[in-house]
Scaffold this motif. Structure first.
Motif, mmCIF file in Angstrom:
data_model
loop_
_atom_site.group_PDB
_atom_site.id
_atom_site.type_symbol
_atom_site.label_atom_id
_atom_site.label_comp_id
_atom_site.label_asym_id
_atom_site.label_seq_id
_atom_site.Cartn_x
_atom_site.Cartn_y
_atom_site.Cartn_z
ATOM 1 N N UNK A 117 -3.159 -9.793 2.535
ATOM 2 C CA UNK A 117 -3.542 -9.276 1.230
ATOM 3 C C UNK A 117 -3.125 -7.815 1.080
ATOM 4 N N UNK A 118 -3.295 -7.030 2.143
ATOM 5 C CA UNK A 118 -2.916 -5.617 2.120
ATOM 6 C C UNK A 118 -1.413 -5.453 1.900
ATOM 7 N N UNK A 119 -0.610 -6.265 2.597
ATOM 8 C CA UNK A 119 0.845 -6.188 2.445
ATOM 9 C C UNK A 119 1.244 -6.588 1.031
ATOM 10 N N UNK A 120 0.613 -7.637 0.505
ATOM 11 C CA UNK A 120 0.913 -8.088 -0.857
ATOM 12 C C UNK A 120 0.576 -6.998 -1.876
ATOM 13 N N UNK A 121 -0.573 -6.335 -1.677
ATOM 14 C CA UNK A 121 -0.965 -5.263 -2.583
ATOM 15 C C UNK A 121 -0.009 -4.079 -2.499
ATOM 16 N N UNK A 175 3.226 -5.019 -4.251
ATOM 17 C CA UNK A 175 3.009 -5.102 -5.695
ATOM 18 C C UNK A 175 2.911 -3.721 -6.329
ATOM 19 N N UNK A 176 2.187 -2.817 -5.673
ATOM 20 C CA UNK A 176 2.064 -1.454 -6.185
ATOM 21 C C UNK A 176 3.403 -0.724 -6.121
ATOM 22 N N UNK A 177 4.190 -1.013 -5.084
ATOM 23 C CA UNK A 177 5.514 -0.400 -4.960
ATOM 24 C C UNK A 177 6.433 -0.852 -6.085
ATOM 25 N N UNK A 205 4.759 4.658 -1.472
ATOM 26 C CA UNK A 205 3.499 3.906 -1.500
ATOM 27 C C UNK A 205 2.880 3.846 -0.100
ATOM 28 N N UNK A 206 3.706 3.643 0.921
ATOM 29 C CA UNK A 206 3.197 3.605 2.300
ATOM 30 C C UNK A 206 2.641 4.962 2.712
ATOM 31 N N UNK A 207 3.340 6.036 2.343
ATOM 32 C CA UNK A 207 2.861 7.378 2.698
ATOM 33 C C UNK A 207 1.539 7.684 1.984
ATOM 34 N N UNK A 208 1.431 7.286 0.711
ATOM 35 C CA UNK A 208 0.182 7.492 -0.024
ATOM 36 C C UNK A 208 -0.962 6.715 0.621
ATOM 37 N N UNK A 209 -0.714 5.462 0.977
ATOM 38 C CA UNK A 209 -1.758 4.639 1.589
ATOM 39 C C UNK A 209 -2.171 5.203 2.948
ATOM 40 N N UNK A 210 -1.214 5.718 3.712
ATOM 41 C CA UNK A 210 -1.532 6.304 5.018
ATOM 42 C C UNK A 210 -2.379 7.567 4.858
ATOM 43 N N UNK A 241 -4.561 7.896 2.568
ATOM 44 C CA UNK A 241 -5.822 7.422 1.973
ATOM 45 C C UNK A 241 -5.962 7.768 0.492
ATOM 46 N N UNK A 242 -4.853 7.681 -0.245
ATOM 47 C CA UNK A 242 -4.926 7.771 -1.696
ATOM 48 C C UNK A 242 -3.820 6.904 -2.289
ATOM 49 N N UNK A 243 -3.823 6.730 -3.589
ATOM 50 C CA UNK A 243 -2.827 5.885 -4.220
ATOM 51 C C UNK A 243 -3.449 4.669 -4.876
ATOM 52 N N UNK A 244 -2.610 3.890 -5.544
ATOM 53 C CA UNK A 244 -3.084 2.732 -6.302
ATOM 54 C C UNK A 244 -3.677 1.647 -5.414
ATOM 55 N N UNK A 245 -3.120 1.466 -4.238
ATOM 56 C CA UNK A 245 -3.575 0.380 -3.367
ATOM 57 C C UNK A 245 -4.962 0.671 -2.806
ATOM 58 N N UNK A 246 -5.203 1.905 -2.440
ATOM 59 C CA UNK A 246 -6.522 2.287 -1.937
ATOM 60 C C UNK A 246 -7.560 2.106 -3.040
ATOM 61 N N UNK A 247 -7.185 2.455 -4.270
ATOM 62 C CA UNK A 247 -8.088 2.267 -5.407
ATOM 63 C C UNK A 247 -8.408 0.796 -5.596
ATOM 64 N N UNK A 248 -7.401 -0.052 -5.400
ATOM 65 C CA UNK A 248 -7.615 -1.494 -5.560
ATOM 66 C C UNK A 248 -8.561 -2.039 -4.493
ATOM 67 N N UNK A 249 -8.402 -1.560 -3.264
ATOM 68 C CA UNK A 249 -9.299 -1.991 -2.181
ATOM 69 C C UNK A 249 -10.733 -1.569 -2.479
ATOM 70 N N UNK A 250 -10.900 -0.320 -2.914
ATOM 71 C CA UNK A 250 -12.244 0.173 -3.229
ATOM 72 C C UNK A 250 -12.862 -0.603 -4.392
#
Length: 131
Positions: A75-79, A82-84, A99-104, A106-115
């Protein structure tokens, strides 16, 4: 697994090029091992719980369900991908690296989606007995 998720229309060599270019870009920008950044991004994005729609007596409830680590990683890889794809930018390698650097970090669209997913599960905790 990541390459197969990037894959579009059976063009695996293009998917490999996208992945390698994004890893090269991460290495240039962060001066860190890109695999470490990739692992950290996936670890931070992986959700612990998700909500699943259950229909009980004519009403639909969002029931929180714990998910396994393998399903969470998928699910994380898919998100992430998708965000990329939605991100504005030049090419997919460029967008994926950012997108990977933002997620690493701890910010960005994917982190927001997880939260958001975790908040939804927490809000619907009362319906957990419908599993």
């Amino acid at each position: 697994m990541l390459v197969n998720c990037i894959l579009r229309h059976g063009k695996k060599s293009l998917a490999y090029q996208i992945l390698y270019k994004s890893m090269r870009s991460i290495k240039q920008r962060t001066k860190k091992n890109p695999l470490f950044v990739l692992r950290q991004a996936i670890r931070r994005v992986t959700p612990n719980v998700t909500v699943k729609a259950r229909r009980v007596g004519g009403s639909t409830y969002q029931v929180p369900i714990e998910i396994e680590s393998a399903q969470g990683k998928t699910l994380a890889i898919r998100w992430l991908l998708g965000a990329s794809r939605k991100r504005p930018g030049r090419n997919m390698a460029f967008k994926l690296s950012y997108e990977l650097m933002d997620a690493a970090r701890d910010n960005g669209n994917v982190i927001r989606r997880k939260e958001e997913t975790h908040r939804m599960a927490e809000a619907n905790r009362a319906f957990a007995h419908f599993r």
